[in-house]
Write a protein that holds these residues in place. Structure first.
Motif, PDB file in Angstrom:
ATOM      1  N   TYR A  25     -90.407  -4.588  52.773  1.00  0.00           N
ATOM      2  CA  TYR A  25     -90.958  -3.209  52.746  1.00  0.00           C
ATOM      3  C   TYR A  25     -92.000  -3.112  51.640  1.00  0.00           C
ATOM      4  O   TYR A  25     -93.092  -2.561  51.827  1.00  0.00           O
ATOM      5  CB  TYR A  25     -89.816  -2.235  52.518  1.00  0.00           C
ATOM      6  CG  TYR A  25     -90.238  -0.803  52.352  1.00  0.00           C
ATOM      7  CD1 TYR A  25     -90.489  -0.264  51.070  1.00  0.00           C
ATOM      8  CD2 TYR A  25     -90.390   0.041  53.463  1.00  0.00           C
ATOM      9  CE1 TYR A  25     -90.884   1.048  50.928  1.00  0.00           C
ATOM     10  CE2 TYR A  25     -90.779   1.352  53.317  1.00  0.00           C
ATOM     11  CZ  TYR A  25     -91.013   1.852  52.045  1.00  0.00           C
ATOM     12  OH  TYR A  25     -91.412   3.162  51.889  1.00  0.00           O
ATOM     13  N   HIS A  26     -91.621  -3.662  50.492  1.00  0.00           N
ATOM     14  CA  HIS A  26     -92.550  -3.613  49.354  1.00  0.00           C
ATOM     15  C   HIS A  26     -93.769  -4.500  49.603  1.00  0.00           C
ATOM     16  O   HIS A  26     -94.911  -4.114  49.344  1.00  0.00           O
ATOM     17  CB  HIS A  26     -91.822  -4.041  48.077  1.00  0.00           C
ATOM     18  CG  HIS A  26     -92.741  -4.093  46.894  1.00  0.00           C
ATOM     19  ND1 HIS A  26     -93.177  -2.964  46.252  1.00  0.00           N
ATOM     20  CD2 HIS A  26     -93.313  -5.146  46.259  1.00  0.00           C
ATOM     21  CE1 HIS A  26     -93.980  -3.313  45.251  1.00  0.00           C
ATOM     22  NE2 HIS A  26     -94.078  -4.638  45.236  1.00  0.00           N
ATOM     23  N   LYS A  27     -93.512  -5.695  50.145  1.00  0.00           N
ATOM     24  CA  LYS A  27     -94.619  -6.649  50.359  1.00  0.00           C
ATOM     25  C   LYS A  27     -95.659  -6.094  51.319  1.00  0.00           C
ATOM     26  O   LYS A  27     -96.854  -6.282  51.137  1.00  0.00           O
ATOM     27  CB  LYS A  27     -94.057  -7.948  50.944  1.00  0.00           C
ATOM     28  CG  LYS A  27     -93.713  -8.988  49.916  1.00  0.00           C
ATOM     29  CD  LYS A  27     -93.544 -10.351  50.593  1.00  0.00           C
ATOM     30  CE  LYS A  27     -93.498 -11.407  49.532  1.00  0.00           C
ATOM     31  NZ  LYS A  27     -93.755 -12.739  49.986  1.00  0.00           N
ATOM     32  N   ARG A  28     -95.186  -5.427  52.390  1.00  0.00           N
ATOM     33  CA  ARG A  28     -96.138  -4.949  53.398  1.00  0.00           C
ATOM     34  C   ARG A  28     -96.913  -3.742  52.901  1.00  0.00           C
ATOM     35  O   ARG A  28     -97.840  -3.267  53.528  1.00  0.00           O
ATOM     36  CB  ARG A  28     -95.398  -4.598  54.680  1.00  0.00           C
ATOM     37  CG  ARG A  28     -94.978  -5.845  55.458  1.00  0.00           C
ATOM     38  CD  ARG A  28     -94.026  -5.521  56.586  1.00  0.00           C
ATOM     39  NE  ARG A  28     -94.680  -4.685  57.574  1.00  0.00           N
ATOM     40  CZ  ARG A  28     -94.036  -4.025  58.528  1.00  0.00           C
ATOM     41  NH1 ARG A  28     -92.724  -4.075  58.584  1.00  0.00           N
ATOM     42  NH2 ARG A  28     -94.684  -3.278  59.397  1.00  0.00           N
ATOM     43  N   GLY A  29     -96.510  -3.189  51.783  1.00  0.00           N
ATOM     44  CA  GLY A  29     -97.267  -2.066  51.229  1.00  0.00           C
ATOM     45  C   GLY A  29     -96.962  -0.759  51.943  1.00  0.00           C
ATOM     46  O   GLY A  29     -97.768   0.168  51.921  1.00  0.00           O
ATOM     47  N   LEU A  30     -95.786  -0.649  52.541  1.00  0.00           N
ATOM     48  CA  LEU A  30     -95.462   0.583  53.282  1.00  0.00           C
ATOM     49  C   LEU A  30     -95.335   1.750  52.315  1.00  0.00           C
ATOM     50  O   LEU A  30     -95.625   2.899  52.657  1.00  0.00           O
ATOM     51  CB  LEU A  30     -94.151   0.387  54.050  1.00  0.00           C
ATOM     52  CG  LEU A  30     -94.171  -0.769  55.073  1.00  0.00           C
ATOM     53  CD1 LEU A  30     -92.821  -0.916  55.747  1.00  0.00           C
ATOM     54  CD2 LEU A  30     -95.249  -0.558  56.107  1.00  0.00           C
ATOM     55  N   TRP A  31     -94.934   1.438  51.041  1.00  0.00           N
ATOM     56  CA  TRP A  31     -94.843   2.486  50.036  1.00  0.00           C
ATOM     57  C   TRP A  31     -96.222   3.063  49.750  1.00  0.00           C
ATOM     58  O   TRP A  31     -96.380   4.268  49.548  1.00  0.00           O
ATOM     59  CB  TRP A  31     -94.196   1.935  48.748  1.00  0.00           C
ATOM     60  CG  TRP A  31     -94.873   0.678  48.249  1.00  0.00           C
ATOM     61  CD1 TRP A  31     -94.601  -0.591  48.605  1.00  0.00           C
ATOM     62  CD2 TRP A  31     -95.967   0.607  47.338  1.00  0.00           C
ATOM     63  NE1 TRP A  31     -95.415  -1.456  47.983  1.00  0.00           N
ATOM     64  CE2 TRP A  31     -96.281  -0.765  47.185  1.00  0.00           C
ATOM     65  CE3 TRP A  31     -96.704   1.570  46.632  1.00  0.00           C
ATOM     66  CZ2 TRP A  31     -97.304  -1.200  46.351  1.00  0.00           C
ATOM     67  CZ3 TRP A  31     -97.730   1.102  45.791  1.00  0.00           C
ATOM     68  CH2 TRP A  31     -98.029  -0.270  45.659  1.00  0.00           C
ATOM     69  N   ALA A  32     -97.251   2.187  49.800  1.00  0.00           N
ATOM     70  CA  ALA A  32     -98.608   2.656  49.510  1.00  0.00           C
ATOM     71  C   ALA A  32     -99.123   3.525  50.653  1.00  0.00           C
ATOM     72  O   ALA A  32     -99.812   4.531  50.447  1.00  0.00           O
ATOM     73  CB  ALA A  32     -99.524   1.465  49.282  1.00  0.00           C
TER      74      ALA A  32
END
Lengths: 229, 138
Positions: A25-32
């Motif tokens: 989740y963090h790697k794909r940048g979904l938070w961004a």
């Protein structure tokens, strides 16, 4: 080819990935993406489906279901040439009226057959197609860089389509006989054009012309499986 | 007819069977009634049955089981290669190998050369023949 895309999450063993769900989740940048869109995933409007057109039933259809044959997308390739058979190699023809003749290989045609010439003046073999299976490739090479063979293809060697003539029976037979026996002058010129540079290349090597003029035969004590060609 | 070629340390032999067929090797030690320890500059020292070896006339001067370096030096000193290639057996093998490696064109050229030689011989023979006939009849 473009270099392979680096996978973010390689499969270490079947079923076991390197990176956990939350790390991905963090790697794909979904938070961004969420942050950009105010805490939610962006939602796009649904595409309008094209107006559904009712297909008319055809007037006629066959009584029984016809089976459709399976599709075959195979494209035949010309036969793979043996390593010993390269343009300019001297080949020994094994079957047919020219069996035993040593002949110069020019190129492979799209049908897979080998385009070959005597040369005609040396051993009587014209420009001819020959199957690779009925040929021995020797290790002797001739220089064919000066020869232009681009115009020869399988069509050149195809049977000539005879024009239909509406004549009386007698005249018809006579005319046929006359036409079939002679080779058109165009083909003779082609032969000469191909052979001229070849003969020059042959004369450069001592005894090569005599070699091509002689037929190959097995003599006493020759073991074909032990011979080096 | 006594034996002339003995199995002894330093005897050069030709391998006549197996993976090392055609190689010249030196008998470096005798293992038992049937086998010898055998060595050559281009192979690992190994045992071979005597049945796989054909003894040659060449013998070199080495002690039992020499080091590889000593063996190579001894072979050079005795000029094994030179002696072998000038011996009639060695020469025959070289000719056989050369004949086997002829390609079709080479065989053709060889045939032409042979014809030339016999033609020259026949001319020479036929001019000399009347002389011989004279000598015989006289």
């Amino acid at each position: 080819m473009a270099p392979k895309q680096k996978t973010r999450n390689p499969e270490l063993i079947p079923g076991v990935h390197k990176v956990s769900r939350s790390q991905m989740y963090h790697k794909r940048g979904l938070w961004a993406i969420k942050a950009k869109n105010g805490g939610k995933f962006p939602v796009h409007a649904k595409q309008e489906a094209g107006a559904v057109v009712e297909e008319k039933q055809p007037k006629f259809y066959p009584a029984d279901d016809i089976k459709k044959p399976l599709s075959n997308k195979r494209k035949p390739k010309p036969t793979k040439l043996r390593a010993s058979v390269t343009p300019g190699t001297v080949l020994i023809i094994l079957t047919g009226r020219f069996k035993g003749k040593r002949v110069v290989f020019l190129k492979q045609l799209t049908s897979g057959l080998l385009l070959v010439t005597g040369p005609y003046k040396v051993n009587g073999v014209p420009l001819r197609r020959v199957n690779q299976a009925y040929v021995i490739g020797t290790s002797t090479k001739v220089d064919i860089s000066g020869v232009d063979i681009s115009k020869f293809d399988d069509k050149y060697f195809g049977k000539q389509v005879e024009k239909k003539k509406k004549k009386g029976e007698n005249e018809f037979f006579e005319a046929e006989k006359q036409e079939k026996n002679t080779l058109p002058a165009e083909k003779k010129d082609d032969q000469k054009a191909v052979d001229a540079p070849l003969l020059k290349a042959l004369e450069a090597v001592p005894d090569l012309k005599a070699y091509l003029g002689a037929r190959f035969s097995l003599k006493a004590g020759m073991k074909p499986h032990e011979l080096v060609f | 007819m006594p034996f002339k070629r003995y199995v002894e340390i330093g005897r050069v032999a030709l391998v006549n069977y197996g993976k090392d067929y055609g190689k010249l090797v030196v008998i470096v030690d005798v293992i038992d009634q049937n086998r010898a320890l055998v060595d050559s500059p281009d192979m690992v020292r190994s045992q071979m049955n005597f049945k796989r070896l054909s003894l040659t006339d060449i013998k070199i001067d080495i002690k039992r089981v020499p080091k590889k370096k000593t063996l190579v030096a001894a072979m050079e000193a005795a000029d094994v290669k030179g002696k072998w290639e000038s011996s009639s057996w060695g020469r025959k093998l070289i000719v056989q190998k050369r004949r086997a490696a002829l390609n079709d064109f080479d065989r053709f050229k060889l045939m032409l050369a042979k014809i030339k030689v016999t033609a020259a011989y026949n001319i020479c023979y036929s001019c000399m023949l009347p002389e011989f006939v004279q000598q015989i009849t006289i």
